[in-house]
Design an enzyme around this catalytic site. Structure first.
Site, mmCIF file in Angstrom:
data_model
loop_
_atom_site.group_PDB
_atom_site.id
_atom_site.type_symbol
_atom_site.label_atom_id
_atom_site.label_comp_id
_atom_site.label_asym_id
_atom_site.label_seq_id
_atom_site.Cartn_x
_atom_site.Cartn_y
_atom_site.Cartn_z
ATOM 1 N N PRO A 57 41.902 0.942 60.858
ATOM 2 C CA PRO A 57 41.065 1.388 61.985
ATOM 3 C C PRO A 57 40.971 2.917 62.040
ATOM 4 O O PRO A 57 40.029 3.466 62.592
ATOM 5 C CB PRO A 57 41.808 0.858 63.221
ATOM 6 C CG PRO A 57 42.763 -0.160 62.723
ATOM 7 C CD PRO A 57 43.101 0.208 61.324
ATOM 8 N N GLU A 90 51.588 -2.950 61.742
ATOM 9 C CA GLU A 90 51.020 -1.701 62.275
ATOM 10 C C GLU A 90 50.544 -0.790 61.162
ATOM 11 O O GLU A 90 50.095 0.316 61.422
ATOM 12 C CB GLU A 90 52.103 -0.969 63.100
ATOM 13 C CG GLU A 90 52.722 -1.789 64.221
ATOM 14 C CD GLU A 90 51.696 -2.230 65.227
ATOM 15 O OE1 GLU A 90 51.554 -3.447 65.449
ATOM 16 O OE2 GLU A 90 50.994 -1.358 65.778
ATOM 17 N N ARG A 129 27.552 -6.230 45.350
ATOM 18 C CA ARG A 129 26.117 -6.541 45.291
ATOM 19 C C ARG A 129 25.313 -5.361 44.749
ATOM 20 O O ARG A 129 24.160 -5.519 44.357
ATOM 21 C CB ARG A 129 25.570 -6.979 46.638
ATOM 22 C CG ARG A 129 25.565 -5.897 47.696
ATOM 23 C CD ARG A 129 25.116 -6.448 49.035
ATOM 24 N NE ARG A 129 23.707 -6.768 49.062
ATOM 25 C CZ ARG A 129 22.743 -5.879 49.261
ATOM 26 N NH1 ARG A 129 23.037 -4.606 49.411
ATOM 27 N NH2 ARG A 129 21.480 -6.253 49.309
ATOM 28 N N ASP A 173 17.298 -2.228 50.043
ATOM 29 C CA ASP A 173 18.209 -2.602 51.125
ATOM 30 C C ASP A 173 17.661 -2.197 52.485
ATOM 31 O O ASP A 173 16.823 -1.313 52.602
ATOM 32 C CB ASP A 173 19.552 -1.892 50.911
ATOM 33 C CG ASP A 173 20.486 -2.770 50.098
ATOM 34 O OD1 ASP A 173 21.531 -2.280 49.692
ATOM 35 O OD2 ASP A 173 20.126 -3.938 49.874
HETATM 36 C C1 JDE Z 1 46.520 0.285 57.248
HETATM 37 O O1 JDE Z 1 46.836 0.288 58.611
HETATM 38 C C2 JDE Z 1 46.328 -0.724 59.417
HETATM 39 C C3 JDE Z 1 45.389 -1.663 58.937
HETATM 40 C C4 JDE Z 1 44.931 -2.647 59.832
HETATM 41 C C5 JDE Z 1 43.917 -3.671 59.358
HETATM 42 O O2 JDE Z 1 42.620 -3.059 59.276
HETATM 43 C C6 JDE Z 1 41.878 -3.020 60.451
HETATM 44 O O3 JDE Z 1 42.305 -3.436 61.500
HETATM 45 C C7 JDE Z 1 40.527 -2.412 60.368
HETATM 46 C C8 JDE Z 1 39.916 -1.922 59.220
HETATM 47 N N1 JDE Z 1 38.676 -1.456 59.591
HETATM 48 N N2 JDE Z 1 38.537 -1.630 60.919
HETATM 49 C C9 JDE Z 1 39.662 -2.210 61.427
HETATM 50 C C10 JDE Z 1 45.405 -2.695 61.143
HETATM 51 C C11 JDE Z 1 46.317 -1.732 61.584
HETATM 52 C C12 JDE Z 1 46.796 -1.748 62.960
HETATM 53 C C13 JDE Z 1 46.786 -0.580 63.731
HETATM 54 C C14 JDE Z 1 47.237 -0.635 65.026
HETATM 55 C C15 JDE Z 1 47.729 -1.854 65.543
HETATM 56 N N3 JDE Z 1 47.722 -2.955 64.775
HETATM 57 C C16 JDE Z 1 47.279 -2.922 63.525
HETATM 58 C C17 JDE Z 1 46.790 -0.736 60.734
#
Ligand code: JDE
Length: 250
Positions: free
Chosen positions: A89, A116, A158, A173
């Site tokens: 994120p 996390e 793709r 696209d």
């Molecule tokens: C590598 O670190 C991460 C990866 C992910 C999974 O990816 C996404 O969520 C995502 C990818 N693009 N949009 C969302 C989740 C966290 C996370 C952060 C805080 C609390 N819980 C989880 C941290």
């Protein structure tokens, strides 16, 4: 292109065997390998996570298994053309332009995290060996990055020559998301097919006129209208040189 995905949920990547990407893999255009991260653990419980230093909720993924996996998949000296992709994120936005850039790589290694996230030191150590891209597919938090890997592999796959048939060529696209094509920077307008009248609703007559210049103008106007309504930010981002005087009259 070789793609490696390391995950504690390999079954989450099963859709990569299906349809477009599956066919590309069968055709040898994509060489996709999914690996179980726990392969690179050595303790009795195959531990991949531990509590966060400094306290706080949840767990953090340990650096050692990831580092061993990366070293196995990209042996020292073979880093040329390899890029590590970490869906998160807190990454920069994954856009069509980023997909186009990733499509030029010869080797992509995806590190979808759970919990996390991954111990920062893994990212830092990896970045000393190859480009590391922390990318977000959207402003929300998933339980893991596997879904984001599916999104990215499809968006990148793709674009590779031979993956889409001529009928679906990626060069046309949806404009807001392709940096190529006659309406780069705009969203796709409405599309229609047969029958000409369905549910008492007509296909716009211009599309049946056979006048390709008029049809192209109509499509551009519709793309401009839809973009202005849905994504005015994309209008702002447009290169003024890309707008002709009829566009500016819109
Ligand atoms: C590598 O670190 C991460 C990866 C992910 C999974 O990816 C996404 O969520 C995502 C990818 N693009 N949009 C969302 C989740 C966290 C996370 C952060 C805080 C609390 N819980 C989880 C941290």
């Amino acid at each position: 292109m070789r793609i490696d995905v390391v995950t504690i949920f390999p079954e989450y990547l099963a859709p990569l065997d299906v349809s477009l990407i599956g066919k590309a893999a069968t055709a040898g255009i994509l060489d996709i390998h999914v690996h179980e991260l726990r392969t690179w653990t050595h303790d009795r419980h195959n531990t991949v996570d531990d509590s966060p230093c400094g306290g706080g909720p949840g767990m953090v993924m340990k650096p050692e298994p990831w580092w061993e996996a990366l070293t196995a998949l990209v042996p020292p000296g073979s880093e040329d053309g390899a890029r590590l992709i970490v869906p998160t994120p807190s990454g920069r936005p994954f856009t069509q332009r980023v997909a186009e850039d990733l499509a030029t790589a010869s080797h992509l290694v995806f590190a979808p995290a759970r919990y996390e996230g991954i111990d920062r030191r893994f990212i830092e150590a990896a970045a000393e060996r190859m480009p590391v891209e922390e990318l977000s597919i959207g402003d929300y938090v998933l339980a893991g990055g596997e879904v984001a890997v599916l999104v990215m592999v499809e968006a990148v796959g793709r674009l590779l020559p031979g993956v889409l048939g001529n009928a679906e060529s990626a060069k046309d696209d949806s404009f807001g998301h392709s940096s190529q094509g006659g309406m780069a920077g705009l969203l796709e307008g409405p599309v229609y097919t047969k029958p000409a009248n369905w549910d008492g609703r007509e296909v716009p007559p211009v599309l049946l006129s056979g006048n390709h210049a008029v049809i192209a103008r109509w499509r551009r106007d519709e793309a401009l209208r839809r973009t202005a309504q849905t994504r005015p930010d994309l209008i702002e981002a447009l290169d003024p040189a890309a707008l002709d005087k009829k566009d500016r009259a819109q």
